[in-house]
Design a protein around this motif. Structure first.
Motif, mmCIF file in Angstrom:
data_model
loop_
_atom_site.group_PDB
_atom_site.id
_atom_site.type_symbol
_atom_site.label_atom_id
_atom_site.label_comp_id
_atom_site.label_asym_id
_atom_site.label_seq_id
_atom_site.Cartn_x
_atom_site.Cartn_y
_atom_site.Cartn_z
ATOM 1 N N HIS A 1 0.836 -1.203 0.000
ATOM 2 C CA HIS A 1 0.000 0.000 0.000
ATOM 3 C C HIS A 1 0.864 1.244 0.000
ATOM 4 C CE1 HIS A 1 -3.433 -2.583 0.956
ATOM 5 N NE2 HIS A 1 -2.651 -3.159 1.853
ATOM 6 N N ALA A 2 0.463 2.235 -0.776
ATOM 7 C CA ALA A 2 1.150 3.526 -0.751
ATOM 8 C C ALA A 2 0.999 4.148 0.634
ATOM 9 C CB ALA A 2 0.560 4.438 -1.817
ATOM 10 N N ARG A 3 2.015 4.860 1.063
ATOM 11 C CA ARG A 3 1.972 5.492 2.387
ATOM 12 C C ARG A 3 2.987 6.617 2.444
ATOM 13 N NH1 ARG A 3 1.756 2.134 6.281
ATOM 14 N NH2 ARG A 3 1.362 0.311 4.968
ATOM 15 N N ARG A 4 2.879 7.408 3.495
ATOM 16 C CA ARG A 4 3.875 8.437 3.773
ATOM 17 C C ARG A 4 4.792 7.964 4.888
ATOM 18 N NH1 ARG A 4 3.765 13.537 1.905
ATOM 19 N NH2 ARG A 4 2.023 14.100 0.539
ATOM 20 N N CYS A 5 6.064 8.190 4.689
ATOM 21 C CA CYS A 5 7.046 7.951 5.734
ATOM 22 C C CYS A 5 7.561 9.322 6.145
ATOM 23 C CB CYS A 5 8.179 7.060 5.236
ATOM 24 S SG CYS A 5 7.651 5.400 4.752
ATOM 25 N N GLY A 6 6.982 9.873 7.222
ATOM 26 C CA GLY A 6 7.239 11.273 7.529
ATOM 27 C C GLY A 6 6.617 12.120 6.424
ATOM 28 N N PRO A 7 7.338 13.087 5.880
ATOM 29 C CA PRO A 7 6.779 13.941 4.821
ATOM 30 C C PRO A 7 6.877 13.336 3.419
ATOM 31 C CG PRO A 7 8.972 14.703 5.400
ATOM 32 C CD PRO A 7 8.658 13.560 6.349
#
Length: 281
Positions: free
Chosen positions: A159-165
């Motif tokens: 799944h696409a996600r944010r790691c921090g910004p």
């Protein structure tokens, strides 16, 4: 990297009357478990009940003598991951400790990590110790734990996600590699044996040098470390919450991984984890 949780102690004086003769240990435990069942203002209801532990009873006894929580647990021989304690004085004969705990310490009492309780009562005062017991994975479960971490890592990469910004697209699944697993196990054992956690080894080695020593021929490598957590779910959740560790988990350049843990039951962190990422040359 994941840091161990801390212990804390709070004293509370509840000036509500005299301790009745019918007051019993079971009533205190029932009061605590009722708060866990009801939750706090409608939130977090249905937390499993606590079970009494004799070593925690001993810790609570030492609390009654003025010992701080961490020292009391050590003297009692109880190894905890996290803990909390409360002293309640002048408890009424009705045993209305449930209301007091719900009003003053609900968030701590309903903590789902806590699974055991110890009680000590003397006259009008009751001491309560709550704890998350040290329950590390068994060494013989190393392969099963590794498969679970791999599955959770690949579930995250799906799944696409944010790691921090930084946003990351979904990435291809990783596959297990025996040499990376060997490198991870060797380093987890070294960290556990000497009670340290650092990407620089005691010999000054980098993760790339340690992976090379394992015989793995690579074009890209990376490393995640953790300590003080007991399960695959906790360790992957902690890595995903850390921008740098999350970035490693989501990096599309990596194709393989190896993960392992090691236990030091005499150390506060208890369990050490190493996850090695690689892309073969």
């Amino acid at each position: 990297m994941t840091e161990p949780r801390k212990s804390c102690h709070t004293a509370l004086a509840v000036l509500l009357g005299m301790l009745g003769p019918a007051w019993a240990r079971a009533e205190v435990i029932d009061s605590v478990n009722t708060v866990r069942h009801v939750g706090c203002d409608g939130r977090h209801p249905g937390v499993p009940p606590l079970r009494e532990n004799a070593r925690l009873d001993e810790a609570a006894h030492r609390l009654s003598q003025g010992t701080d929580l961490r020292t009391a647990l050590q003297f009692a021989g109880y190894h905890e991951v996290s803990s909390f304690s409360v002293s309640v004085s002048n408890v009424p004969s009705s045993g209305d400790i449930e209301r007091t705990l719900a009003q003053q310490f609900c968030q701590q009492v309903v903590n789902p990590a806590f699974r055991e309780i110890g009680i000590w009562r003397s006259g009008k005062q009751v001491w309560i110790a709550l704890a998350e017991p040290f329950t590390p994975p068994a060494p013989q479960d190393q392969n099963e734990v590794g498969r679970r971490v791999l599955a959770l890592a690949n579930e995250a990469r799906a799944h696409a996600r944010r790691c921090g910004p930084t946003p990351y697209a979904a990435a291809a699944p990783l596959t297990a590699n025996a040499r990376l697993t060997h490198a991870a196990l060797a380093y987890a054992r070294d960290m556990a044996a000497f009670a340290y956690m650092n990407h620089t080894g005691r010999d000054g080695s980098t993760h790339a040098e340690r992976i090379t020593r394992s015989g793995y021929r690579w074009s890209e490598v990376g490393e995640n470390l953790a300590s003080g957590v007991m399960t695959p779910e906790e360790v992957v959740r902690g890595w995903l919450a850390s921008p740098e560790h999350c970035a490693n988990l989501m990096d599309p350049l990596y194709r393989e991984m190896g993960v392992a843990f090691a236990v030091n039951s005499h150390d506060a962190r208890g369990v050490y984890w190493a996850l090695e990422f690689g892309t073969p040359r």
